[in-house]
Design an enzyme around this catalytic site. Sequence first.
Site, mmCIF file in Angstrom:
data_model
loop_
_atom_site.group_PDB
_atom_site.id
_atom_site.type_symbol
_atom_site.label_atom_id
_atom_site.label_comp_id
_atom_site.label_asym_id
_atom_site.label_seq_id
_atom_site.Cartn_x
_atom_site.Cartn_y
_atom_site.Cartn_z
ATOM 1 N N HIS A 1 0.828 -1.217 0.000
ATOM 2 C CA HIS A 1 0.000 0.000 0.000
ATOM 3 C C HIS A 1 0.861 1.265 0.000
ATOM 4 O O HIS A 1 0.739 2.124 0.864
ATOM 5 C CB HIS A 1 -0.944 0.029 1.215
ATOM 6 C CG HIS A 1 -1.962 -1.056 1.222
ATOM 7 N ND1 HIS A 1 -3.153 -0.936 1.896
ATOM 8 C CD2 HIS A 1 -1.986 -2.283 0.656
ATOM 9 C CE1 HIS A 1 -3.857 -2.050 1.748
ATOM 10 N NE2 HIS A 1 -3.152 -2.877 0.985
ATOM 11 N N ARG B 1 -6.679 4.708 -1.204
ATOM 12 C CA ARG B 1 -6.123 3.501 -0.583
ATOM 13 C C ARG B 1 -4.767 3.156 -1.170
ATOM 14 O O ARG B 1 -3.784 3.032 -0.454
ATOM 15 C CB ARG B 1 -7.084 2.322 -0.764
ATOM 16 C CG ARG B 1 -6.622 1.032 -0.085
ATOM 17 C CD ARG B 1 -7.682 -0.056 -0.231
ATOM 18 N NE ARG B 1 -7.285 -1.282 0.454
ATOM 19 C CZ ARG B 1 -6.600 -2.266 -0.120
ATOM 20 N NH1 ARG B 1 -6.235 -2.177 -1.414
ATOM 21 N NH2 ARG B 1 -6.277 -3.359 0.570
ATOM 22 N N GLY C 1 -8.640 -1.775 -4.551
ATOM 23 C CA GLY C 1 -9.577 -1.885 -3.440
ATOM 24 C C GLY C 1 -9.106 -2.923 -2.438
ATOM 25 O O GLY C 1 -8.067 -3.566 -2.631
ATOM 26 N N PRO C 2 -9.877 -3.129 -1.330
ATOM 27 C CA PRO C 2 -9.486 -4.149 -0.350
ATOM 28 C C PRO C 2 -9.788 -5.557 -0.880
ATOM 29 O O PRO C 2 -9.006 -6.078 -1.678
ATOM 30 C CB PRO C 2 -10.298 -3.756 0.884
ATOM 31 C CG PRO C 2 -11.457 -2.969 0.360
ATOM 32 C CD PRO C 2 -11.024 -2.331 -0.919
ATOM 33 N N GLU D 1 -11.094 0.703 -8.127
ATOM 34 C CA GLU D 1 -11.755 1.902 -8.643
ATOM 35 C C GLU D 1 -11.050 2.466 -9.877
ATOM 36 O O GLU D 1 -9.833 2.391 -10.011
ATOM 37 C CB GLU D 1 -11.796 2.983 -7.562
ATOM 38 C CG GLU D 1 -12.636 2.617 -6.366
ATOM 39 C CD GLU D 1 -12.696 3.717 -5.317
ATOM 40 O OE1 GLU D 1 -13.405 3.543 -4.312
ATOM 41 O OE2 GLU D 1 -12.031 4.772 -5.513
ATOM 42 N N TYR E 1 -11.793 10.902 -2.071
ATOM 43 C CA TYR E 1 -12.199 9.663 -2.719
ATOM 44 C C TYR E 1 -12.677 8.605 -1.716
ATOM 45 O O TYR E 1 -12.882 7.458 -2.084
ATOM 46 C CB TYR E 1 -11.069 9.173 -3.627
ATOM 47 C CG TYR E 1 -10.936 10.136 -4.786
ATOM 48 C CD1 TYR E 1 -11.617 9.926 -5.973
ATOM 49 C CD2 TYR E 1 -10.251 11.337 -4.637
ATOM 50 C CE1 TYR E 1 -11.586 10.849 -7.000
ATOM 51 C CE2 TYR E 1 -10.210 12.273 -5.658
ATOM 52 C CZ TYR E 1 -10.881 12.023 -6.837
ATOM 53 O OH TYR E 1 -10.870 12.959 -7.844
#
Length: 488
Positions: A157, A220, A239-240, A245, A255
Amino acid sequence: MIQRFTLAFFLSSLFFNPVFSQPSTVTVGSTTLDVRVVIEGNNASNGIDIPWEIQWGPDDYIWMTERYGRVSRLNPETGVRTTILDLTNTVYDNSEAGLLGMQLHPDFENTPQVFLAYTYFSGGVKERIVRYNYNSTSGMLENPLTLVEGINGNTTHIGCRLLILPDNTLLATTGDYQNQSSPQSESSVSGKILRMNLDGSIPSDNPFGPSSYLYSIGHRNAQGLVLAPNGIIYSSEHGPQTNDEFNIVEAGGNYGWPDIEGFCNTSGEMSDCNSMTNYQDPLAIWYSNSTIAPSDLIWYDHPAIPEWQGKMLMTVLKAEHLKVIEVNSDGTTVVSEEILFNNAHANNPSSSFNQGTFDRLRDICMAPDGRVFLATSGPSWGTSLTWENSIIELRNPAYSPTGIDESVQTVSTRVYPNPSEGLVQVVFPTELVGEQFLITDVLGKIVLSGRISASHDQLDLSSVAPGLYVLQADNEQFITNERILISE
């Protein structure tokens, strides 16, 4: 003389490197593309390991970062790789961390600067954005200038894609570094898109104030960033477990992460997004019950592969495919999506499959003649030094630009900023000084003409309508054909 020709020049493939695991051709609509492996990660001397960024350079080489800390120039015809910077003793390389994004200065001929983002260890994992000068004599990147450092990082991340805008400011994506309190905090530079001047200073018109690097918040882990010809900045974001997105990046936009995943469409999310200043919904998500792990984006605007012309191409890691995205005329709605190079996923796109033709796709770039190059990232995300990766060329052998004498050599003209609001700097090749130039719209109508009196000139196109234009000039031996985008 001025000849009529399309927006391209043709480079024939001189070498073929067979790799038995790759097909020799793939089909896109009614177009058959030749597949050629330019380089594969089979050894440390001339192999590659986890290529993270590939860009077509002004020298007609592919400029490339590898996650474990190496920057190279890659000859796209021969596959010979030349190291121009070795940061393996500086870069913190673990899991997804390492040497990541790269951006070349848009006026590289006069300002040969290269911008890099990488992680390092200093009381924890941190991220740094550095500007280097390219020394054409030594063939090396030199004289580093740190623009921003101390950005909180992690093994995952962490972004970090770079993009230089027409106003000569630099955007950089940062991840939430597994700390979900950071994206909504305006005192943190993590989970954001940052904007800075090319010397690392903060632009006075940044949306969160002249002392803040923040350009947008609530991210993220955005790993795709592109400025399209319509003047819109698009990003792709991990995304998780669900809701990757595809976003339009707006200055000052929020966002939503971690309070909103994907669309703001649940009762709990509605309260949160309504309370946010300048909340932005994505244009598209993948999916409400799974993720695909989108990586980088390019805008393909070339007739060589007609099925892709005027569309976005997105590389995908987890779901191992190339996604073709078409937006409407004003760029604010996704009209269609197509999944390529993974038939299993195309037949069931709400699930993930490890059956991609080219394994995981990390990055993509386009040559001026319309060829597309893919950076593959092996069968798993893994750590580095696996040497299972490659750079692959996709070329339409049936495409050939018309109206070009094969004895005439194509030379490059530098145009910057590009896109522009009208006032552009042009660096013509010395071979064409004294010749006439034309600038035409896409229908061939001349909007400006003149004589090339010196290599460097300034042209004023502020009176023409926003859109795509073509700069043309030639003589008996040389020809140039460059695109100029005039934005709103």
